[in-house]
Design an enzyme around this catalytic site. Structure first.
Site, PDB file in Angstrom:
ATOM      1  N   HIS A   1       0.896  -1.333  -0.049  1.00  0.00           N
ATOM      2  CA  HIS A   1       0.047  -0.081   0.214  1.00  0.00           C
ATOM      3  C   HIS A   1       0.764   1.397  -0.021  1.00  0.00           C
ATOM      4  O   HIS A   1       0.640   2.200  -0.944  1.00  0.00           O
ATOM      5  CB  HIS A   1      -0.871  -0.038   1.122  1.00  0.00           C
ATOM      6  CG  HIS A   1      -1.811   1.197   1.440  1.00  0.00           C
ATOM      7  ND1 HIS A   1      -3.002   1.027   1.081  1.00  0.00           N
ATOM      8  CD2 HIS A   1      -1.499   2.216   1.826  1.00  0.00           C
ATOM      9  CE1 HIS A   1      -3.679   2.351   1.288  1.00  0.00           C
ATOM     10  NE2 HIS A   1      -2.656   3.184   1.621  1.00  0.00           N
ATOM     11  N   GLU A   2       1.875   1.250   1.027  1.00  0.00           N
ATOM     12  CA  GLU A   2       2.657   2.598   0.899  1.00  0.00           C
ATOM     13  C   GLU A   2       3.677   2.657  -0.061  1.00  0.00           C
ATOM     14  O   GLU A   2       3.743   3.818  -0.686  1.00  0.00           O
ATOM     15  CB  GLU A   2       3.341   2.739   2.150  1.00  0.00           C
ATOM     16  CG  GLU A   2       2.575   2.501   3.599  1.00  0.00           C
ATOM     17  CD  GLU A   2       1.782   3.762   3.494  1.00  0.00           C
ATOM     18  OE1 GLU A   2       1.964   4.788   3.185  1.00  0.00           O
ATOM     19  OE2 GLU A   2       0.498   3.478   4.218  1.00  0.00           O
TER      20      GLU A   2
ATOM     21  N   HIS B   1       1.734   4.389  -2.760  1.00  0.00           N
ATOM     22  CA  HIS B   1       1.962   5.817  -2.659  1.00  0.00           C
ATOM     23  C   HIS B   1       3.376   6.246  -2.913  1.00  0.00           C
ATOM     24  O   HIS B   1       3.555   7.370  -3.753  1.00  0.00           O
ATOM     25  CB  HIS B   1       1.747   6.353  -1.330  1.00  0.00           C
ATOM     26  CG  HIS B   1       0.508   6.159  -0.828  1.00  0.00           C
ATOM     27  ND1 HIS B   1      -0.817   7.139  -1.300  1.00  0.00           N
ATOM     28  CD2 HIS B   1      -0.605   5.488   0.265  1.00  0.00           C
ATOM     29  CE1 HIS B   1      -1.876   6.693  -0.644  1.00  0.00           C
ATOM     30  NE2 HIS B   1      -1.729   5.970   0.331  1.00  0.00           N
TER      31      HIS B   1
ATOM     32  N   HIS C   1       3.461   6.645  -6.855  1.00  0.00           N
ATOM     33  CA  HIS C   1       2.714   7.984  -7.089  1.00  0.00           C
ATOM     34  C   HIS C   1       3.610   9.451  -7.110  1.00  0.00           C
ATOM     35  O   HIS C   1       3.649  10.137  -8.013  1.00  0.00           O
ATOM     36  CB  HIS C   1       1.601   8.258  -6.252  1.00  0.00           C
ATOM     37  CG  HIS C   1       0.409   8.912  -6.852  1.00  0.00           C
ATOM     38  ND1 HIS C   1      -0.801   9.321  -6.014  1.00  0.00           N
ATOM     39  CD2 HIS C   1       0.358   9.634  -8.022  1.00  0.00           C
ATOM     40  CE1 HIS C   1      -1.450  10.004  -6.868  1.00  0.00           C
ATOM     41  NE2 HIS C   1      -0.846  10.380  -8.008  1.00  0.00           N
TER      42      HIS C   1
END
Length: 709
Positions: free
Chosen positions: A501-502, A505, A508
């Site tokens: 999940h991190e 990010h 991104h």
């Protein structure tokens, strides 16, 4: 799970700043001194020289940076030329860069490596930064220049990104008091100052409560049910704290296994109450009055700016658009989740009674324990079986490998980049053509100076400056299971998905490709920012992906097919109950921020929401709001719903990958070019439609979550 990328206290303080204050520095323009924060960073890729920075450097550097920033703003205002996009909007975007440099380092450390001395510095820096922000956003002459350009926007030859910067700049002023009368501007300044200080205090109180508690176990009988990895970690914690026996803390890698496995119900209850009463003791760390203050101040600010509520103010800049739409969204999901959850809780309660549970209803400290047992019985699966296949280093390498397959990225570890803690690892990131793309920092273990949860941030944003694409420095911070004397760090499956999940990010941020830093990377609407992170979690359930990194830490054996199938089969295990928990958080957030404050206590607010979505008995003396850092110390006030909102997006997006093939470069390229690279340069729905070819459908999320009876 907790994810606070660009939502650390840095972002809390800088959220009110104009785009100028999130630009990276041009050190050659800065006044040089002996202070390392004000000198050029003569390090690989100009990374932060943590080895040279001392606490006494921060405040002098910040004050000097703000002096420089004010001069840059004055120069824009005093420019005799008529306002243009370049001499006003772009100039503002590029001003105040040294303020961003210093505050970024300071607040990143305050989240990941704080100390009482650093916290004192932050408390002093906070009102200085707030005042600096207010001086810019309330500068009437500066606003008039921005407004002049904005009023001419249809006549200017601006591309899409330029228009977005102009719109964001204008709205940034309007939403931060530029149109207020003089007396109201003074009120606005005072509110912002109080908000920043109260938010900091809230976070410090939660950290103190987390660090101060420990459950000491001296009788080995009280460890019954706990797997070896949990016992060994507790033994190591006791040794570290100078205690005999075993010590359990409120850090997730210690707390969660105890709640899942410990047979001693009374100790589970003790630990549960300790965790869920943080900030709720009417002592020096109590957060109840701070919550009331934050909620009232946020409401007062919104009313001052012409909004009905704080939620109206926040959601104006979101995909959802309004509190009514968010409340409708959460209520509709609750309508799907609650009957499924009730059925699942009945099944779990019956199972517990068949295995010796004597009470009529399960308590919250029973849920993790019996759900873990039922899961093992249903799927022959638990953390003890899975953890040997998820050595931390292998999972990190797996995330890197999947990024390579999807986007052609490669990661090369470096040993010469200065670190703020020796546990942190750093990597050069290269694009598929071999060009340098980013610096990536990974910080994975809990420490007393690190707040709980997991988040992404940047130390250096991406932008184009003088024709050069300045690449970002991205940080992932987590709190995973530590190595022990006999074993490496072995992750449970929830930690595996958190890492991915991190890392989503992080991608991104790493793949950002915008002209302006204030539109770059994760600078997007709150209810869009979780799309890249949540879509990345899906690869944790893919057989092909798992076989790349899930290898037994002792034998090197690749995870067998039957375990993969069990992981996939258990993906929706108790999904109704887990969804209801997330909806409970989102609804409480909207209750605090979606109406005028009624002076209700924490108990009253949570009891109101619990009557709608909580299936467990109320536990006296507990409440989650006083430790709800996402909305009271982070950047998610009136925005916690965005996790579920983004889940609709990510489930729909992942179905596109499944249609094309999970390693399909065509699908990955479309996601990269239309989502990951674009940041906030276009409206989120437009970006999503360019990727997917249509608007998202909620059906994919409902199917994946099993929210059907």
């Amino acid at each position: 799970m907790l994810t606070l990328r660009k939502m650390t206290q840095t972002a809390v303080l800088l959220a009110a700043l104009t785009p100028a204050l999130v630009a990276q520095p041009s050190p050659e323009k800065a006044k040089m001194s002996e202070n390392p924060l004000l000198q050029p960073f003569k390090t690989p890729h100009e990374t932060v020289p943590f080895d040279r920075i001392k606490n006494e450097h921060y405040l002098p550097a910040l004050k000097e940076a703000m002096t420089m920033g004010r001069k840059e703003i004055d120069a824009i205002v005093a420019n005799p030329a008529a306002p243009t996009f370049e001499n006003t909007v772009v100039a503002l975007e590029n001003a105040g860069s040294m303020v961003s440099r210093v505050s970024s380092v300071l607040f990143n450390l305050n989240s990941a490596e704080t100390s009482p001395e650093l916290q004192k510095i932050v408390r002093e820096a906070s009102p200085l930064l707030t005042e600096y922000s207010n001086d810019i956003s309330l500068n009437e002459k500066l606003f008039q220049r921005i407004k002049t350009v904005y009023d001419q926007r249809d006549k200017l030859k601006l591309d899409g990104e330029d228009r977005m910067l102009l719109e964001k700049s204008y709205k940034g002023f309007a939403r931060n008091g530029a149109n207020l009368k003089a007396a109201d501007k003074d009120k606005f300044r005072a509110i912002n100052k109080e908000l920043s200080q109260a938010s900091l205090q809230f976070g410090e109180n939660v950290l103190n409560e987390t660090n101060e508690y420990m459950l000491e176990v001296t009788d080995e009988k009280d460890l019954a049910g706990l797997p070896e990895f949990a016992r060994e970690a507790a033994k190591a914690t006791a040794k570290q704290k100078g205690k005999t026996g075993w010590v359990f803390t409120l850090q997730a890698p210690s707390y969660q296994p105890f709640m899942q496995y410990a047979d001693n119900r009374e100790l589970r209850k003790q630990l549960f109450i300790a965790y869920n009463s943080r900030g709720f003791h009417k002592d020096k760390n109590d957060n109840q009055a701070i919550i009331g203050k934050l909620v009232q101040l946020r409401y007062d600010r919104a009313k001052l700016l012409g909004y009905q509520t704080h939620a109206d103010f926040i959601l104006e800049e979101s995909m959802a658009g309004s509190p009514e739409k968010v409340k409708q969204f959460l209520s509709e999901l609750a309508g799907y989740a609650k009957p499924v959850a009730e059925k699942q809780l009945t099944e779990l309660t019956n199972y517990a009674k068949q295995h010796g549970f004597k009470d009529e209803r399960l308590e919250r400290w029973d849920f993790g324990y019996y759900s873990e047992k039922l899961k093992k019985e249903k799927y022959a699966l638990d953390d003890e079986i899975l953890k040997p296949y998820f050595k931390l280093e292998n999972v990190i390498e797996g995330a890197f490998t999947i990024a390579n397959k999807l986007y052609g990225l490669t990661f090369k570890e470096r040993k010469d980049i200065p670190l703020y803690n020796p546990e942190v690892k750093t990597y050069d990131v290269f694009d598929q053509d071999g060009k340098f793309l980013a610096v990536f920092y990974g910080d994975y273990f809990p420490r007393e100076g690190k707040r709980s949860g997991a988040w992404m941030n940047d130390l250096h944003g991406q932008k184009v400056e003088n024709g050069v694409n300045i690449r970002p420095h991205i940080v992932n911070v987590c709190n995973f299971t530590r190595p022990t004397e006999t074993k490496p760090s072995l992750l449970n499956f929830n930690e595996v998905t958190t890492l991915f999940h991190e890392f989503g990010h992080g991608l991104h941020g790493m793949l950002a490709n915008s002209k302006y830093e204030s539109l770059s990377g994760t600078s997007v609407y709150r209810d869009f920012v979780e799309l890249p992170s949540q879509v990345m979690e899906n690869w944790c359930y893919d057989p092909e992906a798992l076989k790349l990194f899930a290898k037994h830490y002792q034998t090197g054996e690749v995870i067998p097919n039957d375990l993969i199938e069990k992981i996939r089969a258990s993906q929706n295990y108790l999904a109704g109950l887990s969804n209801l928990t997330q909806l409970r958080y989102g609804l409480v957030d909207m209750y605090w921020h979606g109406s005028a404050p009624k002076g209700e206590t924490v108990d009253q607010v949570e009891s109101h929401i619990d009557s709608l979505v909580n299936l467990f008995p109320k536990v006296p003396g507990t409440a989650f709001s006083p430790a709800f850092a996402h909305i009271f110390a982070g950047g998610y006030s009136a925005g916690y719903y965005s996790y579920k909102w983004s889940e609709v997006l990510d489930a729909d997006a992942f179905e596109f990958f499944k249609e094309k093939g999970l390693s399909n470069r065509e699908a990955a390229d479309k996601f990269r070019k239309n989502v990951l690279e674009k940041g906030g340069t276009e409206k989120p729905m437009e970006l999503y439609k360019k990727f997917r070819g249509r608007e998202p459908s909620p059906q994919a999320m409902l199917r994946r979550s099993g929210l059907t009876l």
